[in-house]
Enzyme design. Structure first.
Site, PDB file in Angstrom:
ATOM      1  N   GLU A 174      -5.438  14.979 -10.664  1.00 47.35           N
ATOM      2  CA  GLU A 174      -4.602  15.946  -9.940  1.00 47.35           C
ATOM      3  C   GLU A 174      -3.485  16.416 -10.854  1.00 47.35           C
ATOM      4  O   GLU A 174      -3.407  16.005 -12.004  1.00 47.35           O
ATOM      5  CB  GLU A 174      -4.040  15.310  -8.658  1.00 47.35           C
ATOM      6  CG  GLU A 174      -3.229  14.051  -8.888  1.00 47.35           C
ATOM      7  CD  GLU A 174      -2.727  13.412  -7.597  1.00 47.35           C
ATOM      8  OE1 GLU A 174      -2.707  14.065  -6.535  1.00 47.35           O
ATOM      9  OE2 GLU A 174      -2.329  12.241  -7.660  1.00 47.35           O
ATOM     10  N   ARG A 200      10.060 -10.037   0.902  1.00 49.79           N
ATOM     11  CA  ARG A 200      10.389 -10.876   2.074  1.00 49.79           C
ATOM     12  C   ARG A 200      11.890 -11.026   2.265  1.00 49.79           C
ATOM     13  O   ARG A 200      12.348 -11.396   3.332  1.00 49.79           O
ATOM     14  CB  ARG A 200       9.754 -12.270   1.912  1.00 49.79           C
ATOM     15  CG  ARG A 200       8.241 -12.246   2.040  1.00 49.79           C
ATOM     16  CD  ARG A 200       7.653 -13.592   1.775  1.00 49.79           C
ATOM     17  NE  ARG A 200       7.991 -14.040   0.426  1.00 49.79           N
ATOM     18  CZ  ARG A 200       7.531 -15.162  -0.146  1.00 49.79           C
ATOM     19  NH1 ARG A 200       6.708 -15.946   0.524  1.00 49.79           N
ATOM     20  NH2 ARG A 200       7.886 -15.496  -1.365  1.00 49.79           N
ATOM     21  N   LYS A 216       1.526   7.152  -0.934  1.00 53.69           N
ATOM     22  CA  LYS A 216       2.587   8.085  -1.327  1.00 53.69           C
ATOM     23  C   LYS A 216       3.875   7.275  -1.408  1.00 53.69           C
ATOM     24  O   LYS A 216       4.689   7.264  -0.474  1.00 53.69           O
ATOM     25  CB  LYS A 216       2.662   9.230  -0.324  1.00 53.69           C
ATOM     26  CG  LYS A 216       3.327  10.458  -0.904  1.00 53.69           C
ATOM     27  CD  LYS A 216       3.042  11.674  -0.066  1.00 53.69           C
ATOM     28  CE  LYS A 216       4.003  12.792  -0.368  1.00 53.69           C
ATOM     29  NZ  LYS A 216       4.037  13.236  -1.761  1.00 53.69           N
ATOM     30  N   ARG A 226      -0.415   9.697   7.438  1.00 53.65           N
ATOM     31  CA  ARG A 226      -0.443   9.277   6.033  1.00 53.65           C
ATOM     32  C   ARG A 226       0.746   8.380   5.707  1.00 53.65           C
ATOM     33  O   ARG A 226       0.612   7.397   4.960  1.00 53.65           O
ATOM     34  CB  ARG A 226      -0.465  10.508   5.109  1.00 53.65           C
ATOM     35  CG  ARG A 226      -0.687  10.144   3.658  1.00 53.65           C
ATOM     36  CD  ARG A 226      -0.909  11.358   2.785  1.00 53.65           C
ATOM     37  NE  ARG A 226       0.263  12.213   2.699  1.00 53.65           N
ATOM     38  CZ  ARG A 226       0.304  13.371   2.052  1.00 53.65           C
ATOM     39  NH1 ARG A 226      -0.770  13.832   1.446  1.00 53.65           N
ATOM     40  NH2 ARG A 226       1.397  14.095   2.012  1.00 53.65           N
ATOM     41  N   HIS A 230      15.068  -7.424   5.130  1.00 56.18           N
ATOM     42  CA  HIS A 230      14.818  -7.682   6.543  1.00 56.18           C
ATOM     43  C   HIS A 230      14.753  -6.436   7.404  1.00 56.18           C
ATOM     44  O   HIS A 230      14.274  -6.485   8.527  1.00 56.18           O
ATOM     45  CB  HIS A 230      15.865  -8.677   7.077  1.00 56.18           C
ATOM     46  CG  HIS A 230      15.810  -9.978   6.332  1.00 56.18           C
ATOM     47  ND1 HIS A 230      14.711 -10.806   6.380  1.00 56.18           N
ATOM     48  CD2 HIS A 230      16.684 -10.550   5.482  1.00 56.18           C
ATOM     49  CE1 HIS A 230      14.909 -11.852   5.601  1.00 56.18           C
ATOM     50  NE2 HIS A 230      16.108 -11.716   5.038  1.00 56.18           N
TER      51      HIS A 230
HETATM   52  N1  PMP Z   1      -0.587  14.817  -5.288  1.00 57.60           N
HETATM   53  C1  PMP Z   1       0.607  14.220  -5.385  1.00 57.60           C
HETATM   54  C2  PMP Z   1       0.815  13.196  -6.443  1.00 57.60           C
HETATM   55  C3  PMP Z   1       1.633  14.567  -4.501  1.00 57.60           C
HETATM   56  O1  PMP Z   1       2.815  13.972  -4.587  1.00 57.60           O
HETATM   57  C4  PMP Z   1       1.396  15.548  -3.520  1.00 57.60           C
HETATM   58  C5  PMP Z   1       2.470  15.910  -2.550  1.00 57.60           C
HETATM   59  N2  PMP Z   1       3.524  16.621  -3.157  1.00 57.60           N
HETATM   60  C6  PMP Z   1       0.148  16.174  -3.478  1.00 57.60           C
HETATM   61  C7  PMP Z   1      -0.832  15.758  -4.365  1.00 57.60           C
HETATM   62  C8  PMP Z   1      -0.162  17.236  -2.471  1.00 57.60           C
HETATM   63  O2  PMP Z   1      -0.222  16.674  -1.200  1.00 57.60           O
HETATM   64  P1  PMP Z   1       0.250  17.493   0.096  1.00 57.60           P
HETATM   65  O3  PMP Z   1      -0.586  18.706   0.158  1.00 57.60           O
HETATM   66  O4  PMP Z   1      -0.003  16.550   1.218  1.00 57.60           O
HETATM   67  O5  PMP Z   1       1.688  17.786  -0.090  1.00 57.60           O
END
Ligand code: PMP
Length: 293
Positions: free
Chosen positions: A184, A105, A151, A52, A108
């Protein structure tokens, strides 16, 4: 005793782990990261986290100057140098130092750092009693703007939502996407259990990060013969759910028992939630490469 930090090819004491004020990770949030967990002398789901990280980097054209295997070794070695068998690992790759303009850019050399420490997301009693959640006004980033799948070091979207929860005096927030579907929590994925005992979580296309913990819980549930669905949900679905919980590397699996002032199900952690929490802890005992052999 202070921590030993990996920084740009060296392991240094934390007070010497310093980055430039011109680093675009600091100036613009230009970079990517992973939060990873070590359990029982193993780095949990290490391959998934590293994959990831590289995908996030690729999506923002950030070239990591190491192979995935070299990165994994850094994670393991940082744990060893800190004598860490259980804890929390933070891996960060920034665009590196540049000038005061935002053009990547001009940067470096990416900055790479790894911290192996500990984390406690919520007090222990909340794991027993369950969390209260509220839906907040701050919407999750649009996939066409700053894709929540990346992320990135730019967490202001999530922090704005967290601030709303803090001001309301509740531990966590639910973020909706632009269409009003549940995306989420601020740093965790959300699951519900419906009337048919189906386990449901929003798909990545609804604005959820594809959480490693989320995927682990779905795998566990499938193995247990639980029906699992990734489908869009609204607040109505949470209000009418039997059970609800959040998942994340730092938070692990934590029950949620109230949302927008309404009890979820019976207002206490549900049976399936406890079953999945137990199974999750079992998986952490054997998954991932050993830190010390
Ligand atoms: N959503 C967000 C926005 C996150 O930052 C995270 C990780 N803290 C998760 C979901 C959960 O992902 P993971 O189980 O891979 O930690």
């Amino acid at each position: 005793m202070g921590l030993v930090i990996y920084l740009d090819g060296q392991y240094v004491p934390e007070e010497k782990a310093l980055v430039s004020v011109f680093d675009h990770g600091l100036l613009y949030g230009d970079g990517v990261f992973e939060g990873i967990r070590a359990y029982h002398n193993r780095v949990f789901r290490m391959d998934e986290h590293i994959l990831r990280l590289y995908k996030s980097a690729r999506a923002i054209t950030l070239q990591i100057p190491l192979t995935e295997d070299e990165m994994k070794e850094i994670v393991l070695e940082t744990c060893r140098r800190n004598d860490l068998r259980d804890g929390y690992i933070r891996l960060v790759v920034t665009r590196g130092p540049g000038d005061l303009g935002l053009d990547p850019r001009k940067c470096h050399k990416p900055t790479l750092l790894c911290i192996a420490a500990s984390i406690q997301m919520y007090p222990e009693e909340l794991y027993q009693q369950g969390l209260e959640l509220i839906t907040v006004a701050t919407r999750r980033n649009l996939p066409e703007a700053c894709n929540p799948q990346v992320k990135s070091l730019n967490y202001l979207n999530n922090i704005c939502a967290k601030i709303e929860a803090n001001l309301a005096g509740v531990p966590e927030a639910i973020m909706l996407n632009q269409q009003g579907y549940v995306a989420e929590a601020t740093g965790d994925n959300i699951f519900i259990v419906d009337d048919d005992s189906t386990l449901i979580t929003p798909p990545a296309s609804a604005g959820a990060l594809e959480g490693v913990t989320r995927n682990t819980v779905m795998e566990i549930a499938v193995k247990k013969g639980i029906k699992v669905e990734e489908c869009t949900m609204t607040r109505y679905d949470i209000y009418n759910a039997r059970e609800c919980f959040l998942t994340g590397t730092a938070a692990e699996v934590i029950p949620a028992v109230k949302v927008d002032g309404r009890p979820i199900g019976e207002g206490k952690p549900g049976k399936m939630t406890w079953e999945l929490i137990d199974a999750f802890h079992e998986v952490t005992k054997t998954d991932g490469p050993l830190i010390f052999r």
